[in-house]
Design an enzyme around this catalytic site. Structure first.
Site, mmCIF file in Angstrom:
data_model
loop_
_atom_site.group_PDB
_atom_site.id
_atom_site.type_symbol
_atom_site.label_atom_id
_atom_site.label_comp_id
_atom_site.label_asym_id
_atom_site.label_seq_id
_atom_site.Cartn_x
_atom_site.Cartn_y
_atom_site.Cartn_z
ATOM 1 N N HIS A 6 26.682 70.482 67.993
ATOM 2 C CA HIS A 6 25.881 71.131 67.731
ATOM 3 C C HIS A 6 24.904 71.357 68.562
ATOM 4 C CE1 HIS A 6 27.541 71.201 63.475
ATOM 5 N NE2 HIS A 6 27.240 71.597 63.625
ATOM 6 N N SER A 7 24.767 70.744 69.626
ATOM 7 C CA SER A 7 23.760 70.680 70.367
ATOM 8 C C SER A 7 24.068 70.359 71.585
ATOM 9 C CB SER A 7 22.526 69.040 70.150
ATOM 10 O OG SER A 7 21.469 68.708 71.283
#
Length: 245
Positions: A9-10
């Site tokens: 997600h990052s």
């Protein structure tokens, strides 16, 4: 060499995890593609990005995909519907950071897709062993004891670790790399821990071998002497850490 994809997600998290893993293999690392974030500065995952990443590292040896949180898994599964990579693509439930380190080192050492996946799945074993927690993948010690050859059969040597922090991740990675291409089975143990496969980064780290500890190295196969010499040289040179100070 297998290809590796990191789905996170990052973007900063994925990049930092990869940077850590690549520190273990400064030469000839495997191909790793990041599919992180859902856009510039946007937290999330995107199946199209995952598909592109898989295509970028696909090859005859297959691709292993590591993921962080739940929707990353869904994006990776969806990505498989978008592509025909011409090779096996496997999604592993391994932990992202520990698994990535394990996979990068094992892939650089010539591991197959099955071997790299198995190493990634067992990536928490060293931490569980240190904390005294028995996990489903913490089987290095019992497996090593079952698989160990008859006493006296292989060639062996006992070596004292002289580097400051012992057989931690980077030295363990150097041991794995030293065995690449050699036709030999090598096991390393300590007085307190049963021998483990020397091609397993997480197995070596599970030994908890520290400065001053003695490791017992056994080797069996056509390249046994070369393997023992290579490991002896690494240990006697402090895994290059003394020279770096």
């Amino acid at each position: 060499m297998i290809g590796i994809v990191v789905v996170s997600h990052s973007a900063p998290l994925a990049r930092a995890a990869l940077d850590l893993a690549l520190e273990m293999v400064p030469e000839d690392p495997p191909h790793v593609a990041l599919a992180a974030g859902a856009g510039e500065g946007i937290t999330g995952t995107d199946a199209t990005r995952v598909a592109d990443a898989i295509s970028a590292v696909s090859g005859d040896d297959g691709v292993l995909v590591l993921m962080d949180l739940g929707s990353a898994v869904m994006s990776a599964e969806m990505a498989l519907e978008f592509i025909d990579p011409g090779c096996e693509v496997r999604l592993t439930p391994a932990p992202l950071v520990e698994g990535l380190v394990a996979v990068v080192v094992s892939a650089a050492g010539g591991a197959t897709l099955d071997e790299a996946d198995r190493e990634a799945r067992g990536a928490l074993a060293a931490k569980e062993d240190q904390l005294g927690v028995a996990g489903p993948e913490a089987d290095h010690e019992s497996e090593a004891a079952d698989a160990a050859p008859d006493v006296g059969a292989p060639a062996g040597v006992r070596l004292t670790l002289t580097n400051d922090v012992g057989l931690h991740a980077r030295p363990a990675g150097l041991v794995v790399r030293a065995l690449k291409g050699l036709d030999v089975e090598v096991r390393i143990g300590t007085d307190a821990h049963a021998p483990v496969d020397a091609r397993s980064l997480m197995g070596l780290m599970s030994l908890g071998a520290a400065h001053g500890d003695v490791i017992a190295v056994t080797a069996e196969g056509p390249d046994a002497a070369r393997a023992l010499d290579a490991i002896r040289e690494l240990v006697e040179n402090g895994f290059g850490e003394d020279a770096a100070e």
